[in-house]
Each structure stands twice: as C-alpha cells, then as structure tokens.
Design an enzyme around this catalytic site. Structure first.
Site, PDB file in Angstrom:
ATOM      1  N   ASP A  22       5.053  20.399   7.224  1.00 27.47           N
ATOM      2  CA  ASP A  22       6.015  21.515   7.161  1.00 27.47           C
ATOM      3  C   ASP A  22       7.292  21.151   6.383  1.00 27.47           C
ATOM      4  O   ASP A  22       7.849  21.981   5.658  1.00 27.47           O
ATOM      5  CB  ASP A  22       6.361  21.987   8.579  1.00 27.47           C
ATOM      6  CG  ASP A  22       6.892  20.857   9.451  1.00 27.47           C
ATOM      7  OD1 ASP A  22       6.212  19.807   9.535  1.00 27.47           O
ATOM      8  OD2 ASP A  22       7.997  20.987  10.014  1.00 27.47           O
TER       9      ASP A  22
ATOM     10  N   ARG B 196      -0.490  15.141  11.597  1.00 20.41           N
ATOM     11  CA  ARG B 196       0.188  14.742  10.358  1.00 20.41           C
ATOM     12  C   ARG B 196       0.703  16.020   9.677  1.00 20.41           C
ATOM     13  O   ARG B 196       0.175  16.472   8.687  1.00 20.41           O
ATOM     14  CB  ARG B 196      -0.766  13.972   9.433  1.00 20.41           C
ATOM     15  CG  ARG B 196      -1.431  12.768  10.050  1.00 20.41           C
ATOM     16  CD  ARG B 196      -0.501  11.686  10.554  1.00 20.41           C
ATOM     17  NE  ARG B 196       0.229  10.977   9.536  1.00 20.41           N
ATOM     18  CZ  ARG B 196      -0.226   9.876   8.924  1.00 20.41           C
ATOM     19  NH1 ARG B 196      -1.411   9.421   9.216  1.00 20.41           N
ATOM     20  NH2 ARG B 196       0.498   9.268   8.004  1.00 20.41           N
ATOM     21  N   PRO B 197       1.726  16.666  10.292  1.00 25.45           N
ATOM     22  CA  PRO B 197       2.190  17.947   9.732  1.00 25.45           C
ATOM     23  C   PRO B 197       2.824  17.761   8.345  1.00 25.45           C
ATOM     24  O   PRO B 197       3.235  16.642   7.993  1.00 25.45           O
ATOM     25  CB  PRO B 197       3.247  18.388  10.748  1.00 25.45           C
ATOM     26  CG  PRO B 197       3.722  17.145  11.385  1.00 25.45           C
ATOM     27  CD  PRO B 197       2.533  16.213  11.406  1.00 25.45           C
TER      28      PRO B 197
ATOM     29  N   ASP C  15       4.774   1.039  12.012  1.00 22.10           N
ATOM     30  CA  ASP C  15       3.540   0.389  11.549  1.00 22.10           C
ATOM     31  C   ASP C  15       3.395  -1.044  12.053  1.00 22.10           C
ATOM     32  O   ASP C  15       2.363  -1.665  11.809  1.00 22.10           O
ATOM     33  CB  ASP C  15       3.485   0.386  10.012  1.00 22.10           C
ATOM     34  CG  ASP C  15       3.351   1.797   9.463  1.00 22.10           C
ATOM     35  OD1 ASP C  15       3.579   1.990   8.260  1.00 22.10           O
ATOM     36  OD2 ASP C  15       3.057   2.714  10.253  1.00 22.10           O
TER      37      ASP C  15
ATOM     38  N   ARG D 257      -8.712  -0.436   5.256  1.00 20.07           N
ATOM     39  CA  ARG D 257      -7.912   0.606   4.599  1.00 20.07           C
ATOM     40  C   ARG D 257      -6.569   0.047   4.148  1.00 20.07           C
ATOM     41  O   ARG D 257      -6.008   0.469   3.147  1.00 20.07           O
ATOM     42  CB  ARG D 257      -7.653   1.763   5.574  1.00 20.07           C
ATOM     43  CG  ARG D 257      -8.882   2.533   5.953  1.00 20.07           C
ATOM     44  CD  ARG D 257      -8.537   3.786   6.675  1.00 20.07           C
ATOM     45  NE  ARG D 257      -7.502   4.557   5.954  1.00 20.07           N
ATOM     46  CZ  ARG D 257      -7.138   5.785   6.320  1.00 20.07           C
ATOM     47  NH1 ARG D 257      -7.686   6.355   7.380  1.00 20.07           N
ATOM     48  NH2 ARG D 257      -6.223   6.437   5.643  1.00 20.07           N
TER      49      ARG D 257
ATOM     50  N   CYS E 149      -5.012  12.786  12.775  1.00 22.29           N
ATOM     51  CA  CYS E 149      -5.775  11.532  12.728  1.00 22.29           C
ATOM     52  C   CYS E 149      -5.511  10.790  14.035  1.00 22.29           C
ATOM     53  O   CYS E 149      -4.849  11.303  14.929  1.00 22.29           O
ATOM     54  CB  CYS E 149      -5.345  10.691  11.527  1.00 22.29           C
ATOM     55  SG  CYS E 149      -3.695  10.032  11.670  1.00 22.29           S
TER      56      CYS E 149
ATOM     57  N   LYS F  72       0.853  -1.216   0.000  1.00 21.12           N
ATOM     58  CA  LYS F  72       0.000   0.000   0.000  1.00 21.12           C
ATOM     59  C   LYS F  72       0.875   1.247   0.000  1.00 21.12           C
ATOM     60  O   LYS F  72       0.637   2.182  -0.774  1.00 21.12           O
ATOM     61  CB  LYS F  72      -0.878   0.000   1.244  1.00 21.12           C
ATOM     62  CG  LYS F  72      -1.551   1.323   1.556  1.00 21.12           C
ATOM     63  CD  LYS F  72      -2.451   1.291   2.781  1.00 21.12           C
ATOM     64  CE  LYS F  72      -1.710   1.505   4.049  1.00 21.12           C
ATOM     65  NZ  LYS F  72      -1.361   2.903   4.368  1.00 21.12           N
ATOM     66  N   ASN F  73       1.922   1.240   0.831  1.00 23.15           N
ATOM     67  CA  ASN F  73       2.713   2.466   1.011  1.00 23.15           C
ATOM     68  C   ASN F  73       3.732   2.704  -0.097  1.00 23.15           C
ATOM     69  O   ASN F  73       4.312   3.778  -0.175  1.00 23.15           O
ATOM     70  CB  ASN F  73       3.377   2.454   2.383  1.00 23.15           C
ATOM     71  CG  ASN F  73       2.342   2.623   3.493  1.00 23.15           C
ATOM     72  OD1 ASN F  73       1.178   2.896   3.216  1.00 23.15           O
ATOM     73  ND2 ASN F  73       2.758   2.426   4.726  1.00 23.15           N
TER      74      ASN F  73
HETATM   75  C1  EPZ Z   1       4.300   7.070   5.965  1.00 20.98           C
HETATM   76  O1  EPZ Z   1       3.521   8.154   6.421  1.00 20.98           O
HETATM   77  C2  EPZ Z   1       3.384   5.855   5.974  1.00 20.98           C
HETATM   78  N1  EPZ Z   1       2.241   6.096   5.095  1.00 20.98           N
HETATM   79  C3  EPZ Z   1       2.878   5.592   7.395  1.00 20.98           C
HETATM   80  O2  EPZ Z   1       2.128   4.379   7.345  1.00 20.98           O
HETATM   81  C4  EPZ Z   1       4.095   5.360   8.302  1.00 20.98           C
HETATM   82  O3  EPZ Z   1       3.651   5.180   9.619  1.00 20.98           O
HETATM   83  C5  EPZ Z   1       5.022   6.592   8.219  1.00 20.98           C
HETATM   84  O4  EPZ Z   1       5.398   6.826   6.849  1.00 20.98           O
HETATM   85  C6  EPZ Z   1       6.284   6.393   9.040  1.00 20.98           C
HETATM   86  O5  EPZ Z   1       6.987   5.283   8.572  1.00 20.98           O
HETATM   87  C7  EPZ Z   1       2.411   5.984   3.770  1.00 20.98           C
HETATM   88  O6  EPZ Z   1       3.494   5.724   3.280  1.00 20.98           O
HETATM   89  C8  EPZ Z   1       1.176   6.183   2.929  1.00 20.98           C
HETATM   90  P1  EPZ Z   1       6.319  10.578   7.807  1.00 20.98           P
HETATM   91  P2  EPZ Z   1       4.104   9.669   6.311  1.00 20.98           P
HETATM   92  O7  EPZ Z   1       6.194  11.848   7.031  1.00 20.98           O
HETATM   93  O8  EPZ Z   1       4.999   9.794   5.138  1.00 20.98           O
HETATM   94  C9  EPZ Z   1       6.738  13.876  11.161  1.00 20.98           C
HETATM   95  C10 EPZ Z   1       0.270   2.978   7.687  1.00 20.98           C
HETATM   96  O9  EPZ Z   1      -0.129   2.485   8.758  1.00 20.98           O
HETATM   97  N2  EPZ Z   1       6.625  14.856  10.061  1.00 20.98           N
HETATM   98  O10 EPZ Z   1       7.474   9.680   7.521  1.00 20.98           O
HETATM   99  O11 EPZ Z   1       2.958  10.590   6.426  1.00 20.98           O
HETATM  100  C11 EPZ Z   1       5.447  13.088  11.370  1.00 20.98           C
HETATM  101  O12 EPZ Z   1       4.554  13.797  12.215  1.00 20.98           O
HETATM  102  C12 EPZ Z   1       0.710   4.426   7.652  1.00 20.98           C
HETATM  103  O13 EPZ Z   1       0.372   2.359   6.615  1.00 20.98           O
HETATM  104  C13 EPZ Z   1       6.841  16.206  10.330  1.00 20.98           C
HETATM  105  O14 EPZ Z   1       7.120  16.592  11.456  1.00 20.98           O
HETATM  106  O15 EPZ Z   1       4.970   9.749   7.640  1.00 20.98           O
HETATM  107  C14 EPZ Z   1       5.951  11.825  12.015  1.00 20.98           C
HETATM  108  O16 EPZ Z   1       6.147  12.075  13.391  1.00 20.98           O
HETATM  109  C15 EPZ Z   1       0.411   5.158   8.956  1.00 20.98           C
HETATM  110  N3  EPZ Z   1       6.735  17.107   9.309  1.00 20.98           N
HETATM  111  C16 EPZ Z   1       7.315  11.610  11.357  1.00 20.98           C
HETATM  112  O17 EPZ Z   1       7.692  12.882  10.810  1.00 20.98           O
HETATM  113  C17 EPZ Z   1       6.446  16.714   8.030  1.00 20.98           C
HETATM  114  O18 EPZ Z   1       6.381  17.595   7.125  1.00 20.98           O
HETATM  115  C18 EPZ Z   1       7.317  10.580  10.231  1.00 20.98           C
HETATM  116  O19 EPZ Z   1       6.259  10.936   9.374  1.00 20.98           O
HETATM  117  C19 EPZ Z   1       6.239  15.329   7.770  1.00 20.98           C
HETATM  118  C20 EPZ Z   1       6.347  14.416   8.798  1.00 20.98           C
END
Ligand code: EPZ
Length: 422
Positions: free
Chosen positions: A124, A121-122, A309, A401, A116, A22-23
């Site tokens: 920035d 889910r920032p 995950d 999902r 969520c 999925k990811n």
């Molecule tokens: C991906 O989400 C995955 N989703 C998530 O899987 C997974 O938990 C996550 O990566 C971490 O491995 C998909 O790939 C569709 P991140 P993503 O940006 O990219 C912070 C599942 O269960 N952050 O790597 O949205 C954020 O808050 C889902 O399949 C910022 O601070 O995650 C988090 O603490 C859930 N600023 C950390 O970084 C930003 O601009 C990692 O988030 C972006 C992220």
C-alpha cells in the site's frame, strides 16, 4: 529437494568472506531497467533470489547473463512490462520493478506479492508513493496496473511512513520512479537501510540527482534520462551477522571480511551485551566468544535499529544464554516460525504476543527440524552446529535463497554440514 545433516557441537576457526548484499543487489538489478544499454554488477551474489530476479528481468524483454566479470544486464529492450504471478509469488522483492518500469515505459502490470512465511507483504505504501507522482493505479485479477500520465510522472512531496515505520523496497520504488519524473521529489520517512543508500549511490552513478542519502529525507531532482552503469554492491551485512552468530554460538573465533561493521552498530551493541568480542578492522571484523552467553533484550526496528533479518539467528544464540532474554519483533509480528523448531532442539522459548521469552538453557539437543523461511532456516543451521548430535534440516531451498552455499563457507572453518539430495 536437499536436506542438511549437521553434526555438533563444533568449534570454528579461520576466515569467512561475505558475498555482495542480496538486498542491495535485487533493487539495483531493477534500477538497471531505467537505462537502455548494458549494466554490470561485478559482485552480484549467486543466490536463488538473484536467479529469480534474472528470470523476471528476462521476462520483461531485457537480457541477463553471468560470466567472470559478474552479472550483465542489457536493458536496451523492454517490450513486456509485466511481472507475472508465477514469478512474483516466489519472490516478493519482485515488486521493486514497479518504479523503474513505470518511469521507463509509462505502464507496468505486476502481480500483487501476496503473503509469505514471515507475514503479509503489503504494498500500500509503494502504491501511495507512485500515485503521488501522478500514476493511475487499478487492481485487476490480483494484478496492479500502474500508468503514468501522458506527460510523465511529476515530482512532489511524499510521506512514506507506515504502521511499522519506513519501507525498504517502497522507498526504493518511489526513489527509482522519481529519478525520471519532472521536477523535484521529496520523500519523507524514507528507509535509511544501507541497501537503500547503496541503491541511491548506484542511481547517482547512472546520472540521477539524489541527495539526503542515508537520511529519512531524500530529495530527488528528476532528470531526462539515465545511463547504464558498472556498480559493485556493498557486502551483505545480514550474511555477516549470521556468521558472527556462528562464531558466538560455537564459542569460536572467526574473521569475517568484506562487510562494513559501521552498518551493524545495533548488532555489535547486542553482541557486546551478550559477551561477544567484536574487533573491527578495515572492511571486516574479528569475532570471539570465550565467556558464557549473557542474556540480552532485543527489539527489531527499521535501520539504524536492530535488523529483523537477524532476529531468528540471535534467538538461537540466546537460547543458550545464562538467564532470560526477551526478543520483540516490531517489523514482521509473525516472524517466529523458528520458535517451534528451536524448541524441538530443547530450547525453552515462549511466545507472548509480539515477543518471545527466551529462557536460556545449558545445551541444545540435535533433532530433525523444518526450514520455513530464509532467516529462520539459518537459525536452525546455527543451532545445529552447537547442539549435541546430528541435526537434520529439511527444505534447505529456503536457505539457498539468501546464502550462497552456506555449508561450504561454514565447513571451510570447521563445521560438519552434509548436503544430501533426497
Ligand atoms: C526488505 O523487505 C528486505 N528484503 C527484507 O529482507 C527485510 O526483512 C525488510 O526489508 C525489513 O528490513 C529486501 O530488501 C529484498 P519493508 P521489504 O517494506 O522492503 C510493512 C530477507 O530476509 N509495509 O521494509 O519488503 C511490512 O509489512 C528479507 O532478506 C507496509 O505496511 O520490507 C513490514 O511490516 C525478508 N506497507 C514493514 O512495513 C508497504 O507498502 C517493513 O517492510 C510496505 C511495507
């Protein structure tokens, strides 16, 4: 709305085929928007999140259809580069259209994802990245509006690290935008997840020039245009890990195929610490659990660390451990919605800041529980298969999902899960 009725305890045996990731598939669907024409993902998993992405892509003006060959995307026309709130609020991964649309159309308007069940889910860091490429960003009524300079995006050196380490979809967005930028882009502190590497390989198959794939330093040489592609995604390592926990928690032996175990070294390391035998074979593994469950400490980290995950699923397993374990969540500090529900099943879990102390117990007891987010829900299904009695899991849509008919796959190897529409 569906619920699951799960009888336990059960013993499992046989083979489970893991679906396409999925990811990996979600950002690769977005990548198809970079190239006018018809792309195909032969093994796109049939999941609610993928269907949400299909709806989003169609709302942009592109066409999507699924047949026996797989999932077709015709991105010839994109006449509405807008990610509507109603779609984005249901699936935060929608944000991954930001980079491709900015590069392809020069302008994109997308709803801020919002929070969520697993936390904020920032975005920035996503915005930092596209700004560095020359985009003008402004916020309006909960939407991000990003506009590329008249001459197009311009390559540069970008640091994408944040307080929780790298960002998976942030790396994907900036990498996709950089493929059509003028000049070379270097992304420092890029996410190294296999799904990010799969996206990069797909982009290169479309004509992009990306090197450093799988490392925290990606170098993207901008090209004039990209071509549509037929690209099968990697196996879903999180689905694979979930089924490996199913074998361990029911003290069974299962074959899990269509997954790259080398993408799961942090996970197999913890399994071995717990006493689970993992025998790697070509494109899969055999998992067996004959002894008692040893306690283990787990800290979630960006890849190659232990994946967030799989945190909830391992908590369900360690709840039956012989001794105390500590699970620390370093990616999403609030990702503990499953703790209260597992405690309703007689687990003995205590939250201490970013950690949960897991005092192992000798049995779990069936109870009515509530799914809250995708992976927490999977943990409740796993616990229900080991618990004594009939567990009911409400709000099964959370599971759908990210897992394609999970109950059919588990029942085929001996689980007793009934899906009931209520
Ligand atoms: C991906 O989400 C995955 N989703 C998530 O899987 C997974 O938990 C996550 O990566 C971490 O491995 C998909 O790939 C569709 P991140 P993503 O940006 O990219 C912070 C599942 O269960 N952050 O790597 O949205 C954020 O808050 C889902 O399949 C910022 O601070 O995650 C988090 O603490 C859930 N600023 C950390 O970084 C930003 O601009 C990692 O988030 C972006 C992220």
């Amino acid at each position: 709305m569906d619920i699951f009725e799960i009888d336990g305890p059960v013993q499992l045996s046989g083979e489970i085929h893991v679906a396409g990731s999925k990811n990996a598939c979600l950002p690769i669907l977005a990548a198809a928007l970079l190239a006018p024409g018809k792309s195909l993902i032969p093994n796109a998993p049939d999941l609610a999140d993928i269907r949400s992405m299909e709806t989003l892509i169609e709302s942009l003006g592109a066409a999507v259809c699924r047949d026996d060959a797989g999932l077709h995307i015709d991105a010839t026309t994109i006449d509405n580069p807008v990610g509507e709130y109603d779609i984005v609020r249901k699936m935060r991964a929608s944000i991954c259209i930001l980079g491709p649309l900015l590069a392809r159309c020069g302008r994109v308007k997308i709803s801020m994802p919002g929070g969520c069940a697993i936390g904020d889910r920032p975005i920035d860091i996503h915005l930092r990245g596209v700004r560095a490429l020359g985009a003008q960003i402004h916020l309006e009524n909960g939407y991000v509006i990003a506009e590329a300079p008249a001459g197009g995006l311009v390559g540069t050196q970008i640091f994408l690290g944040g307080p929780f380490g790298s960002t998976v979809l942030g790396t994907g967005n900036v990498m996709m935008a950089a493929t059509l930028a003028k000049g070379t882009t270097v992304i420092e502190s890029a996410a190294c997840e296999p799904e990010v590497a799969d996206l990069a390989h797909c982009l290169n198959a479309m004509g992009a020039k990306i090197s450093g794939i799988g490392s925290p330093r990606l170098v993207i040489e901008g090209v004039k245009d990209l071509s549509p592609v037929t690209y099968p995604v990697i196996g879903d390592r999180i689905e694979a890990g979930t089924f490996m926990v199913a074998a361990a928690i029911t003290r069974s032996r299962l074959e899990i195929n269509n997954c790259e175990i080398d993408h799961m070294l942090a996970v197999t390391d913890r399994f071995r610490q717990i006493g689970v035998e993992v025998e790697k074979y070509e494109n899969g593994c055999e998992v067996a659990m004959e002894t008692f469950i040893h306690p283990a400490d787990i800290t979630t980290q960006p890849y190659p660390g232990f994946p967030t995950d799989l945190q909830a699923q391992f908590m369900a397993l360690l709840a039956l451990g012989e001794g105390n374990s500590v699970i620390t969540e370093k990616i999403y500090p609030d990702r503990f919605m499953h703790v209260a529900e597992l405690n309703r099943m007689a687990a003995n879990l205590r939250k201490e800041g970013p950690s949960v102390i897991v005092a192992g117990t000798d049995k779990l007891i069936a109870a009515p529980v509530m799914a809250s987010d995708l992976r927490a829900s999977a943990a409740l299904v796993l616990a229900g298969m080991a618990a004594e009695g009939t567990t009911t899991v409400q709000r099964v849509y959370h599971i759908d999902r990210g897992y394609d008919k999970i109950e059919q796959k588990l029942n085929a190897v001996g689980a007793k899960i009934k899906r009931i529409s209520v």
